[in-house]
Design an enzyme around this catalytic site. Sequence first.
Site, PDB file in Angstrom:
ATOM      1  N   TRP A   1      -2.850  -2.800  -1.603  1.00 38.51           N
ATOM      2  CA  TRP A   1      -2.500  -4.212  -1.791  1.00 38.51           C
ATOM      3  C   TRP A   1      -3.400  -4.960  -0.807  1.00 38.51           C
ATOM      4  O   TRP A   1      -3.253  -4.829   0.408  1.00 38.51           O
ATOM      5  CB  TRP A   1      -1.018  -4.431  -1.466  1.00 38.51           C
ATOM      6  CG  TRP A   1      -0.520  -5.812  -1.761  1.00 38.51           C
ATOM      7  CD1 TRP A   1      -0.092  -6.298  -2.958  1.00 38.51           C
ATOM      8  CD2 TRP A   1      -0.376  -6.883  -0.831  1.00 38.51           C
ATOM      9  NE1 TRP A   1       0.301  -7.600  -2.827  1.00 38.51           N
ATOM     10  CE2 TRP A   1       0.140  -7.992  -1.536  1.00 38.51           C
ATOM     11  CE3 TRP A   1      -0.631  -7.023   0.532  1.00 38.51           C
ATOM     12  CZ2 TRP A   1       0.412  -9.222  -0.927  1.00 38.51           C
ATOM     13  CZ3 TRP A   1      -0.368  -8.250   1.144  1.00 38.51           C
ATOM     14  CH2 TRP A   1       0.150  -9.325   0.408  1.00 38.51           C
TER      15      TRP A   1
ATOM     16  N   GLU B   1      17.576 -18.753  -3.821  1.00 39.57           N
ATOM     17  CA  GLU B   1      17.295 -17.482  -4.489  1.00 39.57           C
ATOM     18  C   GLU B   1      16.863 -17.713  -5.947  1.00 39.57           C
ATOM     19  O   GLU B   1      15.938 -17.074  -6.447  1.00 39.57           O
ATOM     20  CB  GLU B   1      18.518 -16.562  -4.404  1.00 39.57           C
ATOM     21  CG  GLU B   1      18.406 -15.246  -5.145  1.00 39.57           C
ATOM     22  CD  GLU B   1      17.233 -14.355  -4.725  1.00 39.57           C
ATOM     23  OE1 GLU B   1      16.577 -14.655  -3.718  1.00 39.57           O
ATOM     24  OE2 GLU B   1      16.955 -13.380  -5.438  1.00 39.57           O
TER      25      GLU B   1
ATOM     26  N   ARG C   1       5.668  -0.420  -5.717  1.00 40.84           N
ATOM     27  CA  ARG C   1       5.609  -1.188  -4.479  1.00 40.84           C
ATOM     28  C   ARG C   1       4.666  -2.389  -4.598  1.00 40.84           C
ATOM     29  O   ARG C   1       4.698  -3.278  -3.744  1.00 40.84           O
ATOM     30  CB  ARG C   1       5.131  -0.284  -3.347  1.00 40.84           C
ATOM     31  CG  ARG C   1       6.076   0.869  -3.079  1.00 40.84           C
ATOM     32  CD  ARG C   1       5.416   1.916  -2.225  1.00 40.84           C
ATOM     33  NE  ARG C   1       5.031   1.392  -0.930  1.00 40.84           N
ATOM     34  CZ  ARG C   1       5.807   1.420   0.147  1.00 40.84           C
ATOM     35  NH1 ARG C   1       6.990   1.950   0.083  1.00 40.84           N
ATOM     36  NH2 ARG C   1       5.396   0.913   1.293  1.00 40.84           N
TER      37      ARG C   1
ATOM     38  N   ASN D   1      -2.250   2.645   5.521  1.00 41.95           N
ATOM     39  CA  ASN D   1      -1.301   1.538   5.305  1.00 41.95           C
ATOM     40  C   ASN D   1      -1.160   0.805   6.623  1.00 41.95           C
ATOM     41  O   ASN D   1      -1.083   1.444   7.669  1.00 41.95           O
ATOM     42  CB  ASN D   1       0.094   2.061   4.928  1.00 41.95           C
ATOM     43  CG  ASN D   1       0.160   2.573   3.510  1.00 41.95           C
ATOM     44  OD1 ASN D   1      -0.828   2.558   2.795  1.00 41.95           O
ATOM     45  ND2 ASN D   1       1.329   3.018   3.112  1.00 41.95           N
TER      46      ASN D   1
ATOM     47  N   CYS E   1       0.811  -1.219   0.000  1.00 41.43           N
ATOM     48  CA  CYS E   1       0.000   0.000   0.000  1.00 41.43           C
ATOM     49  C   CYS E   1       0.845   1.270   0.000  1.00 41.43           C
ATOM     50  O   CYS E   1       1.946   1.284   0.561  1.00 41.43           O
ATOM     51  CB  CYS E   1      -0.895   0.023   1.223  1.00 41.43           C
ATOM     52  SG  CYS E   1      -1.987  -1.384   1.311  1.00 41.43           S
TER      53      CYS E   1
ATOM     54  N   HIS F   1      15.799 -38.343  -0.011  1.00 37.76           N
ATOM     55  CA  HIS F   1      15.006 -38.567   1.198  1.00 37.76           C
ATOM     56  C   HIS F   1      13.551 -38.146   1.004  1.00 37.76           C
ATOM     57  O   HIS F   1      12.873 -37.814   1.978  1.00 37.76           O
ATOM     58  CB  HIS F   1      15.649 -37.827   2.380  1.00 37.76           C
ATOM     59  CG  HIS F   1      17.031 -38.303   2.672  1.00 37.76           C
ATOM     60  ND1 HIS F   1      17.302 -39.578   3.148  1.00 37.76           N
ATOM     61  CD2 HIS F   1      18.245 -37.721   2.505  1.00 37.76           C
ATOM     62  CE1 HIS F   1      18.596 -39.737   3.277  1.00 37.76           C
ATOM     63  NE2 HIS F   1      19.202 -38.620   2.884  1.00 37.76           N
TER      64      HIS F   1
ATOM     65  N   GLU G   1       8.605 -16.117  -8.456  1.00 34.12           N
ATOM     66  CA  GLU G   1       8.071 -14.752  -8.391  1.00 34.12           C
ATOM     67  C   GLU G   1       7.586 -14.252  -9.740  1.00 34.12           C
ATOM     68  O   GLU G   1       6.494 -13.716  -9.841  1.00 34.12           O
ATOM     69  CB  GLU G   1       9.161 -13.775  -7.909  1.00 34.12           C
ATOM     70  CG  GLU G   1       9.387 -13.726  -6.428  1.00 34.12           C
ATOM     71  CD  GLU G   1      10.452 -12.698  -6.062  1.00 34.12           C
ATOM     72  OE1 GLU G   1      10.179 -11.845  -5.233  1.00 34.12           O
ATOM     73  OE2 GLU G   1      11.580 -12.748  -6.611  1.00 34.12           O
TER      74      GLU G   1
ATOM     75  N   LYS H   1       6.453  -4.900  -3.471  1.00 35.30           N
ATOM     76  CA  LYS H   1       7.883  -4.617  -3.343  1.00 35.30           C
ATOM     77  C   LYS H   1       8.289  -4.458  -1.883  1.00 35.30           C
ATOM     78  O   LYS H   1       9.329  -4.932  -1.455  1.00 35.30           O
ATOM     79  CB  LYS H   1       8.181  -3.328  -4.113  1.00 35.30           C
ATOM     80  CG  LYS H   1       9.636  -2.900  -4.103  1.00 35.30           C
ATOM     81  CD  LYS H   1      10.423  -3.721  -5.076  1.00 35.30           C
ATOM     82  CE  LYS H   1      11.908  -3.472  -5.006  1.00 35.30           C
ATOM     83  NZ  LYS H   1      12.648  -4.671  -5.442  1.00 35.30           N
TER      84      LYS H   1
ATOM     85  N   LYS I   1      13.251 -16.523  -7.466  1.00 45.90           N
ATOM     86  CA  LYS I   1      13.167 -15.611  -8.611  1.00 45.90           C
ATOM     87  C   LYS I   1      12.252 -16.224  -9.676  1.00 45.90           C
ATOM     88  O   LYS I   1      11.414 -15.549 -10.249  1.00 45.90           O
ATOM     89  CB  LYS I   1      14.580 -15.385  -9.159  1.00 45.90           C
ATOM     90  CG  LYS I   1      14.829 -14.113  -9.851  1.00 45.90           C
ATOM     91  CD  LYS I   1      15.292 -12.982  -8.950  1.00 45.90           C
ATOM     92  CE  LYS I   1      14.497 -12.819  -7.717  1.00 45.90           C
ATOM     93  NZ  LYS I   1      14.748 -11.856  -6.783  1.00 45.90           N
TER      94      LYS I   1
HETATM   95  C1  G6P Z   1       9.068  -8.780  -0.823  1.00 45.48           C
HETATM   96  C2  G6P Z   1       9.732  -8.706  -2.185  1.00 45.48           C
HETATM   97  C3  G6P Z   1      11.033  -9.526  -2.179  1.00 45.48           C
HETATM   98  C4  G6P Z   1      11.941  -9.036  -1.060  1.00 45.48           C
HETATM   99  C5  G6P Z   1      11.228  -9.105   0.300  1.00 45.48           C
HETATM  100  C6  G6P Z   1      12.025  -8.439   1.396  1.00 45.48           C
HETATM  101  O1  G6P Z   1       8.577 -10.047  -0.596  1.00 45.48           O
HETATM  102  O2  G6P Z   1       8.867  -9.192  -3.178  1.00 45.48           O
HETATM  103  O3  G6P Z   1      11.685  -9.359  -3.416  1.00 45.48           O
HETATM  104  O4  G6P Z   1      13.090  -9.818  -1.033  1.00 45.48           O
HETATM  105  O5  G6P Z   1       9.978  -8.408   0.225  1.00 45.48           O
HETATM  106  O6  G6P Z   1      12.056  -7.055   1.172  1.00 45.48           O
HETATM  107  P1  G6P Z   1      13.131  -6.114   1.822  1.00 45.48           P
HETATM  108  O7  G6P Z   1      12.724  -4.732   1.395  1.00 45.48           O
HETATM  109  O8  G6P Z   1      13.020  -6.287   3.307  1.00 45.48           O
HETATM  110  O9  G6P Z   1      14.469  -6.519   1.318  1.00 45.48           O
END
Ligand code: G6P
Length: 606
Positions: free
Chosen positions: A74, A479, A27, A100, A2, A502, A486, A601, A483
Amino acid sequence: MCGIIGYIGKNKAVPYLIRGLEHLEYRGYDSSGIAVSQGGEVITVKASGRISDLKSKLAGIELTAKCGIGHTRWATHGEPDDINSHPHSSMSGLFTVVHNGIIENYLPLKKELLGQGFTFKSSTDTEVIANLLEKYYEGDVLSALSKCRRVLEGSYALCIICRDFPDTLYGVRKGSPLHCALKRTESFFASDTVALLPYTREIFTLGEGETAVMKKGKITFYGSDGAETEKKAERVNLPEQTADKGDFPHFMLKEIYEQPQVLRKTLSALVRDGELLPELSELKKSFFALQKICFVGCGSAYHAGLAGKILMERIGNITCVAETASEFRYGNTPLDGKTLCIFISQSGETADTLAALMKAKEKKAKTLSVINVRGSTMAGESDNVIYTEAGTEIAVATTKAYTAQLMALYLFALCFAHERWQIKRSERDRLLSQLSQLPEKVQSIIDRRDRAELFSSLFDRRQEGWFIGRGSDYASAMEGSLKMKEISYINTGAYPAGELKHGTISLLERGTPVVALCCEERLFPKTFANIKEVKARGARVLILAQKKSSQALTDEENVFLLPDTEDEFAGLLQAVALQLISYFTALKRGCDIDKPKNLAKSVTVE
Ligand code: G6P
């Protein structure tokens, strides 16, 4: 997540509100809306979908108001439809609010208000705030606000219009950020400094429980006790986010390309005249006394923490844990004055990471945050801060901020290990020289983007896939898998390569794509054996390895060779290759790469 914007000044408010919302768009949101004070009324227009949908709705309406509020939502409480979008008004329309955060006790409050005859239109927690304000209002907005704050539990940043005072905006915050700015006869509220930078760099950040009363060109601040306070603006030295992709089709690709420069900037900010992290001089004095380090973050930031833990244990010889902030904040990890907690966050606003930081402070642990956004709440709350130099990151899926976090954590591990006499100065310098070569090695991977594009064909028609690795390769697998999930919506999992047998291996089907990360040379034969196991069962394997392992891979079909580096630092190079593979996969699948569905974001709710 938000976003809030507020404007009061000499010009029409709507264009400022829309521009502000567009700056907050990155965001992540699923609806938006505005409300303005006009002719003794408050007019609200809102729309689910994109800001372009809101603009279409506004197109036929003549709004000349010079005072208004706006919001990108959001969804948390209630679907992302027109009704649940903010702003929300109280029953009679006296108060209109954007919010927010989350009001945790909204259900009992709503029940009470319903019993008192108040009516509700939406399923949101925010409408409770609007009606509470109306309930407590006796002609003085500040007094109603203060009574309201006493009963609200949870987190909030609020921007409020009261119909009785059409030339005033009210803002208050607890647990969610809210900033204000002045530009001659214009005043602004925003939940993110990015939306204020087009007007000024002098930003007022509201503290916990503080209130701001805003008129044209004037802001008065009140402390949590209700007394008027003086507040100084802080200068934010961020470049204005132009939201310009340049020649790139997506922000994500642009940000991937920015990485060599970001890494160079981060290195030169954190290493000065041969000294590592000079700004941590106080913290360094405690290094010998420390008994444990906790790395805490969410999403990719947690993966950076995991990579930091693996390196730190290897060269720093200290017990480390890495935990997601949402578990850490309610968990029982023993914390005391001999523990250092490292919080990693691009935004510095992630609600769970912030709560974890507050918990560590309460337990008297030492705190260090690795943050990208200057002036963020976590930066203000931490005893020590390392800033990454990634600049504003727009794409929801992090790329350059993640590799900058890795660089910062690698440097911290070197610094710690050397200061604690675990590695000699010559070894520190050798490793540092390896780090300084990473930017050009990242560039060489970007220059081979066609390889990444080619390998994305392993995934683009599949609904699932695996990422496997051992040691620091496992952190990279986590990671890489995130990615891919996402941005391309493929259900991928990350597994320690040795764990497959396992349980997970029972899921393997002919053609399942498996990305095997093989940069840990000492573990290469072990992971290689696991590769053979999955291939024997029909998997299509892509191997990411360093050039120095190429001899052993001559018979393999899909190999992405990365430049040689220290095994411990290879995660940074792997990240770039995996970002590109995910990007091209998502592109082929026609996904909304910069704004993946349901994601935000900056996650400012729990
Ligand atoms: C959200 C984003 C991720 C990010 C995470 C942590 O889930 O989509 O890409 O890694 O927040 O965000 P930060 O701002 O704490 O790194």
